[in-house]
Design an enzyme around this catalytic site. Structure first.
Site, PDB file in Angstrom:
ATOM      1  N   GLU A 105      60.305  30.225   5.702  1.00  0.00           N
ATOM      2  CA  GLU A 105      60.953  29.008   4.755  1.00  0.00           C
ATOM      3  C   GLU A 105      60.935  27.450   5.946  1.00  0.00           C
ATOM      4  OE1 GLU A 105      64.528  31.330   4.403  1.00  0.00           O
ATOM      5  OE2 GLU A 105      64.704  30.446   2.447  1.00  0.00           O
ATOM      6  N   GLU A 125      63.963  39.081   2.783  1.00  0.00           N
ATOM      7  CA  GLU A 125      65.635  39.038   2.509  1.00  0.00           C
ATOM      8  C   GLU A 125      66.269  39.956   1.699  1.00  0.00           C
ATOM      9  OE1 GLU A 125      63.452  36.571   2.811  1.00  0.00           O
ATOM     10  OE2 GLU A 125      64.589  34.856   3.793  1.00  0.00           O
TER      11      GLU A 125
HETATM   12  N1  CAA Z   1      66.925  38.894  13.579  1.00  0.00           N
HETATM   13  C1  CAA Z   1      67.291  39.555  14.809  1.00  0.00           C
HETATM   14  N2  CAA Z   1      66.714  40.452  15.442  1.00  0.00           N
HETATM   15  C2  CAA Z   1      65.541  40.935  14.740  1.00  0.00           C
HETATM   16  C3  CAA Z   1      65.058  40.436  13.801  1.00  0.00           C
HETATM   17  C4  CAA Z   1      65.800  39.225  13.065  1.00  0.00           C
HETATM   18  N3  CAA Z   1      65.317  38.563  11.882  1.00  0.00           N
HETATM   19  N4  CAA Z   1      64.048  40.785  13.500  1.00  0.00           N
HETATM   20  C5  CAA Z   1      63.785  41.780  14.299  1.00  0.00           C
HETATM   21  N5  CAA Z   1      64.620  41.833  15.126  1.00  0.00           N
HETATM   22  C6  CAA Z   1      64.886  42.513  16.549  1.00  0.00           C
HETATM   23  C7  CAA Z   1      65.173  44.210  16.255  1.00  0.00           C
HETATM   24  O1  CAA Z   1      66.531  44.593  15.953  1.00  0.00           O
HETATM   25  C8  CAA Z   1      64.550  44.879  17.542  1.00  0.00           C
HETATM   26  O2  CAA Z   1      65.745  44.703  18.355  1.00  0.00           O
HETATM   27  P1  CAA Z   1      65.995  45.690  19.479  1.00  0.00           P
HETATM   28  O3  CAA Z   1      64.812  45.680  20.358  1.00  0.00           O
HETATM   29  O4  CAA Z   1      67.285  45.083  20.054  1.00  0.00           O
HETATM   30  O5  CAA Z   1      66.122  46.974  18.791  1.00  0.00           O
HETATM   31  C9  CAA Z   1      63.329  43.747  17.758  1.00  0.00           C
HETATM   32  O6  CAA Z   1      63.716  42.518  17.347  1.00  0.00           O
HETATM   33  C10 CAA Z   1      62.126  44.202  17.713  1.00  0.00           C
HETATM   34  O7  CAA Z   1      62.093  44.723  16.180  1.00  0.00           O
HETATM   35  P2  CAA Z   1      61.586  45.967  15.680  1.00  0.00           P
HETATM   36  O8  CAA Z   1      61.840  47.239  16.523  1.00  0.00           O
HETATM   37  O9  CAA Z   1      61.864  46.008  14.361  1.00  0.00           O
HETATM   38  O10 CAA Z   1      59.909  45.624  15.947  1.00  0.00           O
HETATM   39  P3  CAA Z   1      58.652  45.841  15.084  1.00  0.00           P
HETATM   40  O11 CAA Z   1      57.553  45.190  15.735  1.00  0.00           O
HETATM   41  O12 CAA Z   1      58.580  47.213  14.440  1.00  0.00           O
HETATM   42  O13 CAA Z   1      58.776  45.097  13.604  1.00  0.00           O
HETATM   43  C11 CAA Z   1      59.497  42.753  12.382  1.00  0.00           C
HETATM   44  C12 CAA Z   1      59.106  43.587  13.754  1.00  0.00           C
HETATM   45  C13 CAA Z   1      58.476  43.288  11.122  1.00  0.00           C
HETATM   46  C14 CAA Z   1      59.772  41.744  12.464  1.00  0.00           C
HETATM   47  C15 CAA Z   1      60.701  43.835  11.709  1.00  0.00           C
HETATM   48  O14 CAA Z   1      61.757  43.777  13.046  1.00  0.00           O
HETATM   49  C16 CAA Z   1      61.455  43.280  10.759  1.00  0.00           C
HETATM   50  O15 CAA Z   1      60.922  43.546   9.469  1.00  0.00           O
HETATM   51  N6  CAA Z   1      62.440  42.293  11.018  1.00  0.00           N
HETATM   52  C17 CAA Z   1      63.193  41.800   9.968  1.00  0.00           C
HETATM   53  C18 CAA Z   1      62.472  40.734   9.263  1.00  0.00           C
HETATM   54  C19 CAA Z   1      63.438  40.129   8.238  1.00  0.00           C
HETATM   55  O16 CAA Z   1      64.106  40.771   7.425  1.00  0.00           O
HETATM   56  N7  CAA Z   1      63.486  38.693   8.213  1.00  0.00           N
HETATM   57  C20 CAA Z   1      64.578  37.998   7.243  1.00  0.00           C
HETATM   58  C21 CAA Z   1      65.787  37.603   7.761  1.00  0.00           C
HETATM   59  S1  CAA Z   1      66.948  36.947   6.739  1.00  0.00           S
HETATM   60  C22 CAA Z   1      66.124  35.365   6.557  1.00  0.00           C
HETATM   61  O17 CAA Z   1      65.286  35.017   7.519  1.00  0.00           O
HETATM   62  C23 CAA Z   1      66.623  34.326   5.736  1.00  0.00           C
HETATM   63  C24 CAA Z   1      67.850  33.944   5.282  1.00  0.00           C
HETATM   64  O18 CAA Z   1      67.824  33.096   4.627  1.00  0.00           O
HETATM   65  C25 CAA Z   1      69.231  34.799   5.737  1.00  0.00           C
END
Ligand code: CAA
Length: 727
Positions: A105, A125
């Site tokens: 975004e 999301e």
């Molecule tokens: N917020 C906080 N922590 C996050 C995060 C996020 N968005 N995304 C990943 N992390 C953290 C994980 O919890 C993990 O923490 P720990 O080491 O403490 O366990 C660390 O980052 C590494 O993550 P992964 O183990 O998942 O690592 P990966 O390399 O396998 O995957 C990733 C990386 C593809 C980014 C995956 O973590 C992921 O899919 N994250 C979520 C992405 C997401 O859904 N974003 C949208 C959030 S909502 C938003 O942005 C908009 C809104 O309007 C509310």
């Protein structure tokens, strides 16, 4: 957050910095706002590049901070995205690694987007029970049109940069030095007008048949959602982008976002995200854990037994770029497997190419087929995937001791057999581990990793690392019959058969569970996987008994109630879809359109009369309670036996391996939502009515938790008590 001014045209570079994934926490959002304002008012700055530290743009809003949303002092991202978009200086997003959710975004607020060819973008999301809440539902359709935006936003899929370029999300791709390329782009465009680059000023492109398209799309989104609300909400927000001016669309997006944010489904989906990450951090009752054990490298692996499961495992290893020796017992099976594996690899390669992914090294070059155990000498890991027969597996493991180097890991792919018994025939029992893959093994994400009494922590760490390399979700579990997933499945399936005996039909049971959120009910699943599979497993346990005429099989085994219904269907040649008949009938063998089968209904009523069972009408609630609560009850037993230490591990297994609806958070989370006292009371009621079904007897751990006042799920593991015998 850091800002540096670079280049001849004085380009300010703002770097998002919040390790490990540059999540947009309140602090990060405020810092971004401050840096954008600073660049805006600095007369010497002509353009701005926004990038992320450590090769990652941003994984979006800080999920860990979600419980505080709405609290005073929490920053909102949307006004900052608007600030970026309305800047009078060109803003360029330099995307490396990923730009997900709020990260994308922010990039959509920028006037230009340039990305590394290996980056991925997306708005996931919806998988957290939300919609993109910082203008994503209004800007993306304006940029790429409604059909593509709907596909991305309602599925939450990760889009490779090459595809994002084709869709028009990105303006340019580079192989390397993304930030440098963004700076030179910023220099090039520093005197270009910005109006045409502001998405808020664009209209969402209209299709000639917009209304009909939206109507059809809505039906599709709802069907695919399987009872999960967030895709529908995403749809409504995208629809607003078609009919409302930008500012009103943003207002609508906010309204829908807030409805979702505090819903039970959003809580469950966000819990499922965290549960998976928590359960990947394994710890054994002995104290060994992911923190103390280091994995050993796996450069070359072998797979023994190239049936469907073995073939899928070979493909998974090759996709992870590991060299594979594929071993069969005879030439005929080897050649059959060779053909099937090559065909699968071609399909995988095609899919990768379609997704714009590069094939680094042609996968078949990494593969060697053999009949010779001597070829296993140099491998770092063997995965045995022959059929579930203890004697056969022991014979193979005995041979492996001699054929492999001492430090090779010896894994058995099994869904219920005792790992310690298999390890006992080797000279290196500490190298033996169980790996329970799920079919089709190259697609299903779950891997149960089973440690035996002597399995070394290094071997567990290596199996977990391998699981991640193969793109799977590994969960470490203790050794017991059926481990976690299948052990819990047994009482659930038992109830399904008892419900048929009591008066339900397969259709009623399937409908109840499908409405709960499973993609397929248990009888549809049985037809799909084949009734012969379950029969073989029960036969291995000595449950099926001799072939008896209709009506005569006793409904007891070892003093417990046993339903011979699936055995009788199997013995009548009803293997499921592959035969065109099972619990349902199909138009042809291999067909997949299930229709009610009068034969099954007739057979069930004959069966009931033969056993003097008076059929009664069973409510949907009773079906759900008996099936789900007996499964959950076994989950509490598993926790108290310390087969896993965390309820999150059970939930991760059920969501990723058994089709449990993610928006219900997994069986243990669901139990905490329904309320433990309710589950206990219902189990007590059903147990009293069915004293010969021991799985309905409430587990001691469930009773203990209720007696303690039903503490929240995150406290359960500290109340488990000491380790019990697992076998
Ligand atoms: N917020 C906080 N922590 C996050 C995060 C996020 N968005 N995304 C990943 N992390 C953290 C994980 O919890 C993990 O923490 P720990 O080491 O403490 O366990 C660390 O980052 C590494 O993550 P992964 O183990 O998942 O690592 P990966 O390399 O396998 O995957 C990733 C990386 C593809 C980014 C995956 O973590 C992921 O899919 N994250 C979520 C992405 C997401 O859904 N974003 C949208 C959030 S909502 C938003 O942005 C908009 C809104 O309007 C509310």
């Amino acid at each position: 957050m850091a800002q540096a001014v670079r280049g001849s045209a004085r380009v300010a570079v703002i770097r998002l910095c919040n390790p490990p994934v540059n999540a947009l926490s309140t602090t990060t959002i405020r810092a971004l706002e401050q840096e954008v304002n600073r660049a805006n008012i600095d007369p010497t700055v002509k353009a701005v590049v926004i990038c992320g530290a450590n090769g990652k743009f941003s994984a979006g809003a800080d999920i860990k901070g979600f419980p505080n949303i709405g609290q005073p002092g929490m920053a909102s991202l949307e006004p900052v995205v608007s600030l970026i978009e309305n800047s009078e200086k060109p803003m360029v997003a330099a995307i490396e690694g990923m730009a997900f959710g709020g990260g994308l975004e922010v990039a959509l607020g920028c006037h230009y987007r340039i990305a590394n060819v290996k980056a991925r973008v997306g708005l996931p999301e919806v998988t957290l029970g939300l919609l993109p809440g910082a203008g994503g539902t209004q800007r993306l359709p304006r940029l790429i049109g409604v059909p593509a935006a709907l596909d991305i936003i309602t599925t939450g899929k990760h889009v490779p940069a090459t595809e994002a370029l084709k869709l028009g999300i990105l303006d340019e791709l580079v192989e390397e030095n993304t930030v440098e390329a963004a700076i030179s782009l910023a220099e090039r465009v520093s005197d270009q007008p910005l109006g045409p680059r502001r998405l808020c000023l664009k209209e969402t492109p209209k299709l000639p048949n917009m209304e009909a398209f939206l109507e059809e799309a809505f039906v599709k989104v709802k069907k695919q959602a399987n009872g999960c609300f967030s895709p529908e909400m995403c749809f409504q927000a995208i629809k607003a982008s078609v009919y409302l001016p930008f500012a009103e669309g943003i207002h609508k997006e906010r309204e829908l976002f807030l409805i979702q944010m505090f819903s039970g489904q959003a809580k469950a989906l966000q819990y499922a995200f965290t549960a998976q990450r928590v359960s990947e951090k394994w710890a054994l009752p002995t104290g060994a854990s992911w923190k103390t054990a280091a994995p050993q490298p796996i450069r070359k692996a072998a797979v023994i037994g190239l049936g469907t499961m073995g073939q899928g495992i070979v493909v998974s290893l090759l996709k992870a770029k590991i060299r594979v020796v594929a071993l069969e017992q005879d030439r005929k099976h080897l050649e059959l497997a060779r053909g099937a594996i090559m065909a699968r690899l071609e399909r995988v390669a095609l899919r990768m190419q379609q997704n714009g992914l590069k094939l680094d090294g042609y996968m078949p070059d990494l593969l060697h087929f053999t009949l010779d155990f001597g070829a296993l000498k140099g491998v770092d890991l063997v995965i045995e995937a022959v059929f579930e027969n203890m004697a056969v597996k022991k014979e193979i493991f005995h041979k492996l001791s001699a054929a492999c180097k001492p430090e090779a890991i010896l894994a058995t792919n099994t869904s219920y057999l005792d790992i310690d018994e298999i390890a006992s025939v080797t000279s290196h029992p500490h190298q033996v581990i169980g790996t329970h893959f799920f079919a089709p093994a190259h697609i299903m994400p779950l891997l149960e990793i089973i440690y035996g009494q002597q399995t070394s922590p290094t071997v567990i760490a290596t199996a977990m690392k391998l699981s991640k390399t193969m793109g799977k979700i590994g969960v470490v579990v203790g050794n017991c019959f059926g481990f976690v997933g299948n052990r819990m499945l047994n009482p659930y399936l038992e109830q399904c058969y008892f419900l048929l005996e009591d008066g339900s039909t397969p259709e009623e049971v399937d409908k109840a569970l499908e409405e709960f959120g499973f993609k397929l009910g248990p009888f549809r699943v049985a037809d799909y996987t084949g009734l012969d599979v379950g029969w073989r497993s029960r036969e291995g346990q000595g449950l099926t008994g001799a072939k008896l005429p209709l009506g005569t099989p006793p409904r007891q085994r070892d003093g417990r109630r046993y339903s011979p219904l699936p055995d009788i269907l199997y013995e009548n040649g009803r293997y499921g879809q592959k035969r065109g008949k099972g619990w349902y009938q199909y138009d042809k063998p291999g067909g997949n359109v299930a229709k009610s089968d009068p034969w099954v209904h007739g057979f069930l009523s004959e069966y009931r009369s033969a056993h003097r069972i008076v059929a009664r009408t069973i409510t949907q609630d009773e079906i759900l309670e008996r099936c789900l609560y007996s499964l959950i009850n076994e989950g509490f037993r598993i926790l108290s036996d310390r087969i896993v230490s965390l309820p999150e591990a059970i939930d991760t297994i059920y969501i990723n391996g058994y089709g449990w609806p993610r928006h219900n958070g997994g069986p243990m989370f669901y139990a905490s939502v329904v309320g433990l006292p309710r589950i206990l009371t219902k189990l007590q009621k059903y147990a009293e009515a069915n004293p010969d079904i021991p799985s309905l007897q409430p587990s001691a751990f469930l009773k203990k938790l209720v007696a303690l006042g039903s503490p929240p799920l995150k406290e359960w593991s500290s109340l488990q008590g000491s380790q019990h015998s697992r076998l």
